[in-house]
Design an enzyme around this catalytic site. Structure first.
Site, PDB file in Angstrom:
ATOM      1  N   TYR H  24      29.119  30.778  37.708  1.00  0.00           N
ATOM      2  CA  TYR H  24      30.422  30.963  37.061  1.00  0.00           C
ATOM      3  C   TYR H  24      30.780  29.855  36.059  1.00  0.00           C
ATOM      4  O   TYR H  24      31.838  29.895  35.446  1.00  0.00           O
ATOM      5  CB  TYR H  24      31.520  31.048  38.128  1.00  0.00           C
ATOM      6  N   ASN H  75      40.237  40.288  34.651  1.00  0.00           N
ATOM      7  CA  ASN H  75      38.989  39.953  35.321  1.00  0.00           C
ATOM      8  C   ASN H  75      39.220  40.291  36.783  1.00  0.00           C
ATOM      9  O   ASN H  75      39.783  39.497  37.534  1.00  0.00           O
ATOM     10  CB  ASN H  75      38.670  38.460  35.170  1.00  0.00           C
ATOM     11  N   HIS H  81      34.885  46.128  41.957  1.00  0.00           N
ATOM     12  CA  HIS H  81      33.779  46.923  42.486  1.00  0.00           C
ATOM     13  C   HIS H  81      34.218  47.881  43.582  1.00  0.00           C
ATOM     14  O   HIS H  81      33.455  48.738  44.001  1.00  0.00           O
ATOM     15  CB  HIS H  81      32.693  45.994  43.044  1.00  0.00           C
ATOM     16  N   ASP H  88      43.661  53.267  39.713  1.00  0.00           N
ATOM     17  CA  ASP H  88      44.794  54.155  39.477  1.00  0.00           C
ATOM     18  C   ASP H  88      45.933  53.423  38.767  1.00  0.00           C
ATOM     19  O   ASP H  88      46.594  53.992  37.895  1.00  0.00           O
ATOM     20  CB  ASP H  88      45.291  54.727  40.811  1.00  0.00           C
ATOM     21  N   HIS H 101      34.211  39.716  32.590  1.00  0.00           N
ATOM     22  CA  HIS H 101      33.492  39.105  33.720  1.00  0.00           C
ATOM     23  C   HIS H 101      32.842  37.825  33.235  1.00  0.00           C
ATOM     24  O   HIS H 101      32.194  37.843  32.181  1.00  0.00           O
ATOM     25  CB  HIS H 101      32.404  40.037  34.243  1.00  0.00           C
ATOM     26  N   LEU H 102      32.978  36.767  33.990  1.00  0.00           N
ATOM     27  CA  LEU H 102      32.336  35.503  33.612  1.00  0.00           C
ATOM     28  C   LEU H 102      30.823  35.641  33.621  1.00  0.00           C
ATOM     29  O   LEU H 102      30.149  35.259  32.685  1.00  0.00           O
ATOM     30  CB  LEU H 102      32.767  34.391  34.572  1.00  0.00           C
ATOM     31  N   SER H 103      30.317  36.196  34.707  1.00  0.00           N
ATOM     32  CA  SER H 103      28.871  36.403  34.800  1.00  0.00           C
ATOM     33  C   SER H 103      28.561  37.849  34.414  1.00  0.00           C
ATOM     34  O   SER H 103      29.466  38.634  34.174  1.00  0.00           O
ATOM     35  CB  SER H 103      28.406  36.124  36.227  1.00  0.00           C
ATOM     36  N   ARG H 112      27.426  45.051  42.750  1.00  0.00           N
ATOM     37  CA  ARG H 112      28.263  44.700  41.591  1.00  0.00           C
ATOM     38  C   ARG H 112      28.055  45.665  40.420  1.00  0.00           C
ATOM     39  O   ARG H 112      28.644  45.492  39.356  1.00  0.00           O
ATOM     40  CB  ARG H 112      27.989  43.257  41.145  1.00  0.00           C
TER      41      ARG H 112
END
Lengths: 149, 149, 149, 149, 149, 149, 149, 149, 149, 149, 149, 149
Positions: H24, H75, H81, H88, H101-103, H112
C-alpha cells in the site's frame, strides 16, 4: 508487564447459551470469559474480552489489538465467512492470531466452508466448544512468548 | 483402567523435523510422541501412537480404535484431502475424534481445503504445530470423559 | 396485550420513493409504514418499524425481536444477499419470519439470487412493492396466531 | 469346470452389520457371503469372496480376477468414488463386471455421486442391500455365459 | 390378493429392439413385458405394465401406483434426467420404488449423470438390459413383502 | 364485467393434503380453491381454477389466460424449475402474473432454487401455504386494476 | 560411485504389454526396465527399478529415493491424478524428479488432466511410450549432474 | 460556489503508511488527503475527505454525497469486494463516481477480483498508489463539469 | 412418390406473429407453413406441418417421422433447451434432421445456450426468421436426396 | 534525452469515434494521440503512438518497448481478455506498464472481466475515455522517474 | 533424402536467454537451434527452425510442415493455451507432433493448465529447458521412422 | 450498383477438401467460392471472397466490409471460439452478418460450444457443409434488401 491477550467475539455470540444449544452449547459468553481469564491468568496474561454484532467495531478492535495485544484470539462468527475487510485488518496484525469456532464449520452448511480469517490466522481451533477458547489461550501464550524470544 | 487415546498419523509424518521445516517445524515425530504421552499421562491416559504411509493401514487402525480407544486423535496428512474410505471408517467410530494438522491448510494450496476427515471429527486443531497434538489430547480427554458420564 | 410485529428495513430503504422509482416504486418508506400500521392495527397488532444502513444494528434489532416480537417482517435489502451474520441472528429467532422484497430479485442481477434470509424465513414475498409489506403483515399475524394456539 | 465368480469388497465392509445399520443393514459380511455362495452355487459357479481395506490389495485382486474369474462383482465402497488406479485395473478386465452398493449413493452425500467404477462396469446395482449381491450374481452369471457363447 | 407391481416405462421405450440396439439391446418392450410377468407371477404378483412418451401421463400413472401398487418399478428414460415433477410424484409414493435403466448411464453422455428419480428410489439397477427388469421384480417383491411385514 | 383471475396449478398439486403434509400442509386443493374464490369474490373477481400434471396442458391454459384473464396466478410446482417452454408461454402474457409456492423453495433441495417462472412473474409469494394463494389474489387484483387504469 | 537413479512405477504398470496395447503399447515392463538400464548405464548410472499397486508402498519408496537416489523418475499411473499423499512425499525430495507417462493424458478422459505429481516434478514426458523412460533417464542424469556441480 | 468532491475511504485505510507498505505504500492517509486537497483546489473544488471501518457509515456518507457532492471518489477497500448494500447506495448516486484502489487487485488474491463498486462507477483507477487519488480528482472534476454543462 | 418432409414445431409457436414480434417476427405460423409448402413443392416434396405445446406429442410425431419422412425439420422451441426425451427420440431417427430457430439463441438468455436437439441434428439454422424454414427445406431436400443416392 | 513513452493500441481502436460512440466516445484516435503528446510533452517525454489489429504486431511492439521505452501505456482492447502471448510479452518488460480502457469493462459483458494484461500492469485506468490516456501518461511519467531514481 | 524435422517456436521465444531466466533458462534461441541441429544431424535429419510472434504465421508454417516435414516439434508458448485455430491446423497434420515447453506449465499459473496443442500432439515434453528440444528431436525421429516403416 | 457481399473465411479453411474430409467434406474452398458466386450472381450480387489464417487480417477485412459490403458472411473457424477482438470488429458492422460453419459445433468438442461471433451475427447456419454458404448468401441478400428498404 506483558501485554494482554485480546479475545474478540463476533455477531450473535452474545446469545451464547440461549441460541441453538445443540450447536453452540449451553455455556454463556460470560462463563466462557471466566474460563478464559482463568487459563490466561495461570499463564501470566491479562485478557481483553469483547463481543460485538458490528463488523466495523470488530475491525476497530482488531486495529487496537494490533498495537496493544500480545496475541489475538478471534471468534469471527458469521463475519469470518464473508468479510474481506476483517481479513485485511487481521493481515495488518503482527502478533499471533488464533481463530476459534465453537462448532465445527466443516459439519455445517456449505457457506460456512469459506473463511477469510483462517487464511490470516496462525492457528485454528474448531468444534471444541468453550474449551476451544482455553486451548486457544494456551496456544496464543506460547506463540506470543516465541515471538518475543 | 481407562481405554487409551489413539493418536494416528498419516503419510510422510515419519519425515517430521526433516521435511520442509518452514512448514512443519523442526520437531521429530518421536518428540511429538513424547509430548503427547506426557500430556496424556497427566490426564490419566495411555496413548497408542502410530504412523503409516498406507491408507489401508490407517483404516485398519481406525477400526481398532473404534473398539479399543477412549478417543481418537488423527493427523490424516494427505489422505485427509482425498480419502472417502477413511471418512467412512471414521464415521463408524463412536468415540470422540479430534483432527490435528501441524500447518494451517487454509494458508496453503487449494487442494488442501477439502477435508474428508473434518466433517466426521468433533474438533479440528490446525496450524499450531506440535503443540496442537497436546491441545488435542486435552480436548480428547475431556470429550471422552463427557461421553462416559 | 399481544406483542408487536417488528418490521425491519435494511440499507438504502430510507431512500425509498427517490431512488430508482422504476425499480422500487414512488412511495416513501414513511408511506409504507403508514400502510403497515393500518393493516396491522386492523388485525390487532402494534408495529415496531425501523430502518438502518448498518448491518450490526439490523442484527441488534433482530435480537430484540427475538424476545419482544410476535412476528418479524424483514426487508434485508442488500444485506440479504451477503450476510451470514444476519442469517445466524435470524436462525436464533423462534417467532415467524416473513421476508419482503419490493422488487423481484429473480428479474435482476445474478448477485441478487442468493439469499441468506430466505433460507431462515417461513415465507417470502417479492416484487409486489409496498403492497408486499401489507400482505406480509397478514401472513405474519396468521403465523403468530398459529404459533400461540 | 467354469471359472469362479469373484466378489471383491472394499474398505469398511468388514464392519457390515455393526456400522451404521440404518444405512448398511444388519447383515454381516459373512452372511452376505453365504447368500452369494448359495445363489452362485445354484447357477453352477464357485465364488471367490474377499474384503480388504487396502486399495492396492483390491487392485491386486482385480488383476487376479482378470485372468481367473468368469465374472467380477465389486463393491468398491469408498474407493469407488476416488480411485483412478482401481478404474484402470478394472478397465484391463475383459470378463463382465457388476458393481454393487448396499446403499443408494444418489441419496447420500454429494461426494458419493462420482464413481470411477460405474464407468467401467457393465451393470450397477445399488440400494438393495444384501439382496443386491444376489442379483449381481444372477446378472454376472448370465453375462459370463453370453461372453462364452 | 396382493396388489400388483407397477412397471412404468418412459419415452421412446416403445421403440425398444429397433432403436440403437448396440445401446439398448434387441429385445422389444413386449418381450420385456413377457419376462417381467413371468418372474412376477412366480413370486405371486400381478403386473401393470405401461409405456408413454408423455411426462404428464407418467406422473398420472405414478399417482395411481401410489394407491394401487404393491411396488413400483420405473424406467423413466429421458425424463429421469430432467423432471422435477416426476421426482415430486415419486416422493409422494410410499411403496417401494426400483429404478431400472437398460444401459448404464455412467458410461454415456454427461447429461445422463443427473437423475431426479434415483434420489427417491430405494434401489437402482442399470446396464443389465432386459434382465434388469427381472431383477427389479425380485427386489420389488422382497421390499413389498418387508413393507407389509 | 371484469375478466376472471386464472389460478393454474401444476403437477402433483391434486395430491394436496395427502402428500407430505409436513411440507405442503393438510388442506386439499379443493379447500384452497374455496378460499381463493372467496377472496376473489370479495374483490369482484371470478376465478378460473385448474390443475394438471401435463406441462403441455399448463402451457395451453397459460395461452388461454393470455387473452381471457385479468391476471394470472400460477403455482407451477415441479415445472417451474425446469420448463423453458412454460417460461416462454408466460413471457407472452401481458396481464399481471403472480407465482405462488406452498413451501419455501429456498429451504429445500438445491434443484428447487432455479425458477423459470419467477423471472417472468411480477410477484412471488412462497412458503405461506394456502394463505399464499389468498394473498396472491389480493396482489393480482390490485395489479390488474392498475393495468386497467 | 554415483547414487542410482530410481525409477518407480505405479498401479497396473505390471500389466504393461497386455493391458490395452492400443493405449500403452506392447512392450512389457521388463523390456522397459532393460531399456532404462541400458541408457542409464551408458551415462554411468545404476538403476533401482520397481513397480507396485500400493500407494503406501510408492510413498515408502519415494522416501527411500529421497536419501538414496541421484534422481527420481516416476510414472505414478492412476495415483498421479488423485494422491495428495504422494505429492507430499515428492515435495520432500530434493533430488531432480522427472514424471513419465506412457500415453498422453491430455488426449484421454478429463479425470486424467489433474496431476498431483506434475506440480512437484522438474520435468514431464508424456505420450512417448517406452522411449519416454529413456529420455527421462537422459534428463534425470543431466539434472543430477547439474545439482552436484 | 460548486459542490465539493467527496472522497470516501473504507476499512483499514486509516492504517495507511504503516500497514504492509510493500503493498500500500508508505504515505499516510493524511498525506493523501493533503495531495487530494491540493489537486482539487487547483481545479476549484472543495473536498470532503473521510475514512471509516464501518460499512453502514460508508453507506450513510454515500447517501450524503448523493445530494451534496459534485462527484464522488471512493476507495471501498475490503467492502468493495463484498457489499451489495454499498453497490445499491452507489447506484442511487447520480453524480459521477470514480473508484480508486491503491494497489492493483488483479495482481492479488482471487477474492479481490470481484467488485460491487466497479460496476456502478464511471471510472476505475487502480495500482497507482496515492497518485491514483490525484488522477481521480482530475477525472471527477471533468466528469462533474460535463454533467453540469 | 417420395416421402414427405416433416416440419414439427414446438411450444408457443402457435402464437407466432402475435407473441413478442421484435423477437419472433410478425408472420404467423400459417404463413410460415405456406412458404414452406411452396419451397418444398418446388423441390418435389410434400410437407407434414404440425405444432404442439406437448412434449410427449412432439416425441410421438418424431417417432412417426422416423418411419414416414424423407427428412425432419424441427423447431423445438423451449423443449430444445431441456428435453433429453426429445433428444433420445431424435437420436433414433435415421433420416436427416435440420433444426430451425426463428431467433438466434446465442443473443438471448444463457438458458437458451444449451440445446439437446443441436447435438443430434445434421444442420442448424438460427436467427433468420421465417426464411430459416425455407432454407431448412432446401437443406433437408438435398440431404434426403444424398441419403437415397 | 529521456526514452519515449510507448502508447500501444490494440484491435478496432482505429475505428474510435465512429464505432459505438455511446460506449467509446466520439473522439478519434488521432485526437487521443494529440492529447497524449500534449500531456507527455509538458512532462518532458516523447511519445511513440501506434495501433494495430494484429496480435503478433502488438507483441512485436511490446518487445521494442522493452528496450526503447521509458514506460509503456497499453490499451489492449479485445486481446487483453484472451492473449496469454501478450501477457508473456508484457511480463518480460521491466519498465512501468499502465493499462488503459476507454470504457469500464466491469459494466460490460462477462467475457470482458478477465484480463491477461491487468495482472502484469502496475496500474489500470478504465472508463474515463480519452482522458484516461492523459492520466496514464502522468502516472507513467511518475513511475518512470521513480524507476530511474 | 528424408524430409526435415520442423521446429516451430511461438511468441516471445525470440527473447530466450534474456526474459525471466529463472523460468526459461539463460540459453538463447540461437543456442537451442544449434543443439537441435546437432542432435537431428546425428540422427540423419535436416531441421527447419523458426520463431514468430504471429499466430497466423505459426499456422501458415504448421500447414507447410503438413506437406514438407517428417515430423513437427512445436513450442507454442502462449498460443498453446488459447488457440483453437492452431489446434485445428495441427489436427490436419498427419506426421508426428511433439510439443515442447521450456518450463513446466503445471508449476505455473492456472491459465497455463489448458493446452490446445497437447490434445493433438503425440508426445509432450515440459520443464526440461533446452534439453527438452533435444529429447523431442530423438522422439520425433523415432516416431517418423515408425510412421514410414 | 449494389455493394458486394463479403464472404470471409478464417484459419485452415484453405485446406478444405484435404483436411479431415469426414468432418469438413471433400469440396475445396475454390469450389465453395464458385457456388457462392453463382448463387449471389443469381440474386444480383457481386462477391468478395477471401481466406486468411491471420486473426488481424480477418479483423482488417471485417473493417473493410463495414464500409464496403451489402452484407457479411463469415466462417470464423477457430477464431470464432476465442476472439474477443473479432467480436468487437463485427459489433461495429452495421450491415447484416451471417455466420456459417461447415460442421455442426454442437456435435464436436466442448471448446467449440462458445462463440464470440454468434452473439453478434443475425443468423447462424451450421452443419450443412458447402450448401450452408449458399443458404447464407440467400439470407444475406434478403437481409441486405430489407435493410435498404
Amino acid at each position: 508487564m506483558p501485554k494482554p491477550i485480546y479475545v474478540l467475539n463476533g455477531p450473535n455470540l452474545n446469545l451464547l447459551g440461549t441460541r441453538e444449544p445443540h450447536i453452540y452449547g449451553s455455556e454463556t459468553l460470560g462463563e466462557v470469559e471466566t474460563r478464559v481469564r482463568g487459563r490466561a491468568g495461570a499463564l501470566g496474561h491479562e485478557v481483553v474480552f469483547r463481543q460485538t454484532n458490528h463488523e466495523g467495531e470488530l475491525i476497530d478492535w482488531v486495529q487496537q489489538a494490533r498495537v496493544s495485544a500480545a496475541a489475538l484470539i478471534i471468534n469471527p462468527a458469521g463475519y469470518g465467512h464473508t468479510s474481506v475487510a476483517l481479513h485485511d485488518a487481521l493481515k495488518a496484525v503482527e502478533v499471533p492470531i488464533v481463530e476459534v469456532h465453537l462448532s465445527n464449520p466443516a459439519r455445517r452448511e456449505d457457506f460456512r466452508r469459506r473463511s477469510f480469517v483462517s487464511n490470516v490466522a496462525q492457528g485454528v481451533i474448531a468444534g471444541l466448544g468453550a474449551q476451544g477458547y482455553e486451548l486457544a489461550v494456551e496456544a496464543a501464550a506460547r506463540l506470543a512468548a516465541e515471538g518475543e524470544a
